[in-house]
Design an enzyme around this catalytic site. Sequence first.
Site, mmCIF file in Angstrom:
data_model
loop_
_atom_site.group_PDB
_atom_site.id
_atom_site.type_symbol
_atom_site.label_atom_id
_atom_site.label_comp_id
_atom_site.label_asym_id
_atom_site.label_seq_id
_atom_site.Cartn_x
_atom_site.Cartn_y
_atom_site.Cartn_z
ATOM 1 N N GLU A 65 -25.318 -20.139 -6.431
ATOM 2 C CA GLU A 65 -25.707 -19.779 -5.068
ATOM 3 C C GLU A 65 -26.806 -18.713 -5.082
ATOM 4 O O GLU A 65 -27.760 -18.790 -4.313
ATOM 5 C CB GLU A 65 -24.511 -19.257 -4.265
ATOM 6 C CG GLU A 65 -23.683 -20.313 -3.622
ATOM 7 C CD GLU A 65 -24.357 -20.987 -2.431
ATOM 8 O OE1 GLU A 65 -25.454 -20.592 -2.009
ATOM 9 O OE2 GLU A 65 -23.765 -21.938 -1.921
ATOM 10 N N GLU A 72 -35.134 -20.630 -3.265
ATOM 11 C CA GLU A 72 -35.484 -21.029 -1.902
ATOM 12 C C GLU A 72 -36.356 -19.981 -1.220
ATOM 13 O O GLU A 72 -37.350 -20.319 -0.571
ATOM 14 C CB GLU A 72 -34.228 -21.262 -1.064
ATOM 15 C CG GLU A 72 -33.584 -22.593 -1.292
ATOM 16 C CD GLU A 72 -32.449 -22.866 -0.309
ATOM 17 O OE1 GLU A 72 -32.076 -21.964 0.476
ATOM 18 O OE2 GLU A 72 -31.947 -23.993 -0.323
#
Length: 118
Positions: A65, A72
């Site tokens: 994550e 991202e």
Amino acid sequence: MKNQSLSWRLRNACEGIKASWQSEHTFRIHVTAVILIVIVLAFLKPTAVWWALLLLTCGLVITLELVNTAIEKLADHIHPEQHQAIKIVKDTLAGAVFLASLLAVCVFITFIASQVSL
């Protein structure tokens, strides 16, 4: 910034975790799930092997994550518009987090099944 002190590096690491917590709903869900799993482990007091398996798989999910969030954010910063190659990168990272999450769920189900059969 090479050759920084350990305390400086730990502070930066905590800032990264904090930023993921603040900006990513999925990260908060996964951290909450890990906390619940640790509570279940503390309550049921399994062997060290189960602790290790569950903590490793949960750690894998949380780590992925964080990597997902970092890449991202970088991709969005470098190329804010939609781009097919960046979409593939983001989708692939999301797939990695999803598969790691499935693995963690499978290990947890196996753990619960082993506790019920005792």
